[in-house]
Design a protein around this motif. Structure first.
Motif: not given
Ligand code: ADE
Length: 420
Positions: A230-234, A255-257
């Motif tokens: 959700r954080a990525r979505g924002l 796909g996260f660091e």
């Protein structure tokens, strides 16, 4: 700590706000409404006393009313001192016939006194979220209370971990259904519920723009996955910290660091802990933080951000907005702690939305019915029966207007041939 929700002072207004908000939640919980309809005719819980220790929210109210419709009498206390919605507690107590012992911001002694009051109702079934009521009836309640319990249900990951430890050490005295582990609970409530409501809490408390911000998510279980997604979505840049190599690998391939907290501390702007473990952000990290770093916890207990060390390390501390405490460090930088390091989604927002609690609480309701019907005798941790899990998924899909494929006889036979 001042409440984010501006509760009306007037009792009458509080009551009508509670009734209104509960009805809004109920209108978004079609699966629970269906169970209520069926139970209204069959009354499968007649004569049963249920003691519940859950977050006192509009969705929990809908569950309590469903259990009542099934014929049970219910008493409720909070499963976190900061999550109670006072308007809901007021409506349950004063109009809806559910004795509710809870108050937002209650100190720890009152929190446990309220658990004791639920135990004193001598429940046949206990419904827990986090394991505090279960622990209480095993260690602090009179033996007659424990002896009267025929089973329980547990809502959350932390509670299930505590139950399994009790069962391993032969300290669990009755069967408990691990509602948390149902697929229609953890894959949805933990992921989409925690994902949305934790960010909701951080945004309501801080009004921080997430687009372009660096968000560090500690823990990549279902809840951490939800927060990260959700954080990525924002529009945030998301870093994950994780101890489990398989989950860390999953985060990398999503796909996260992936970094250690030591390396993430100097780059993060918002930190969300969701590990279920202790001391995730500690005094070794404080000197590394950027000025203005926001610290929030979405795990069940307030043990993930080391708040005691924050208090000891900081030169000063003050509330700067509802649910936001500013800490000024001796080296001049500041950190902002949201909701005292307690569950941010319930402390600074309203918890998971009703649409997802619909499935979690349908599992709770049907698990209680299962306990009553099947009466498993042996103490231990039991899964939610698969038929219940699948039934909840079917009803949810139906309520959303989706259809699934029906297997043909030929397809069934084909699958069956592999099972032999
Ligand atoms: N846990 C997380 N969100 C919740 C909610 N809205 N009601 C009850 N328990 C919850």
């Amino acid at each position: 700590m001042e409440s984010q929700r501006r509760s009306p002072d007037n009792r009458k207004d509080l009551l009508s706000l509670g009734i209104q908000r509960i009805s809004w939640a109920e209108s978004r919980m079609p699966v629970l409404r269906r169970i209520r309809e069926i139970w209204g005719a069959k009354k499968p819980l007649t004569g049963l006393r249920i003691g519940a220790c859950l977050h006192v929210t509009t969705e929990t109210a809908a569950l309590m009313l469903t259990l009542k419709e099934g014929g049970a009498s219910v008493a409720l206390c909070a499963s976190n001192p900061l999550s109670t919605q006072d308007d809901v507690a007021c409506a349950l107590n004063e109009e809806l016939g559910v004795p509710t012992f809870a108050r937002r911001g209650e100190p720890e002694d009152e929190y446990f006194a309220n658990i004791a009051r639920v135990a004193e109702t001598r429940p046949h079934i206990i419904m827990d979220d986090g394991g505090d009521l279960t622990a209480f009836v095993h260690t602090q309640a009179p033996p007659a209370v424990l002896g009267n319990i025929l089973g329980g249900t547990e809502e959350t990951t932390t509670g299930v971990i505590r139950l399994r430890a009790m069962a391993r050490e032969s300290r669990l005295s009755f069967p408990v259904i691990a509602v948390n582990d149902a697929k229609t609970k953890s894959m949805f409530d933990n992921r989409y519920g925690t994902g949305q409501s934790s960010l909701d809490g951080i945004i309501r408390a801080t009004n921080k723009l997430l687009a372009g911000a660096c968000v560090v998510v500690a823990g990549y279980g279902w809840c951490g996955k939800g927060v990260a997604q959700r954080a990525r979505g924002l529009g945030a840049r998301v870093i994950v910290t994780e101890a489990d190599p398989i989950r860390a690998l999953e985060a990398v391939m999503d796909g996260f660091e992936v970094l250690t907290m030591k390396k993430a501390a100097p780059v993060g702007e918002i930190f969300v802990t969701v590990t279920g473990n202790i001391n995730v952000i500690t005094k070794e990290h404080f000197p590394l933080l950027k000025d203005g770093a926001i610290l929030a916890n979405a795990g069940h207990f307030d043990v993930e951000v080391d708040v005691r060390s924050l208090d000891e390390t900081a030169l000063s501390k003050r509330q700067v907005r509802p649910n936001v405490t500013e800490y000024v460090f001796p080296w001049g930088k500041r950190a902002y702690l949201v909701a005292e390091g307690r569950l941010v989604n319930l402390g600074a927002a309203e918890g998971h939305p009703a649409e997802v609690m619909d499935m979690s609480f349908a599992n709770q309701a049907l698990s209680v019915e299962y306990l009553v019907k099947e009466r498993p005798a042996k103490p231990g941790v039991y899964p939610v029966p698969e038929e219940i899990d699948r039934q909840v998924a079917r009803l949810k899909l139906e309520s959303m207007g989706y259809e699934t494929e029906e297997l043909t006889d030929e397809q069934r036979r084909y699958l069956q041939s592999w099972k032999l």
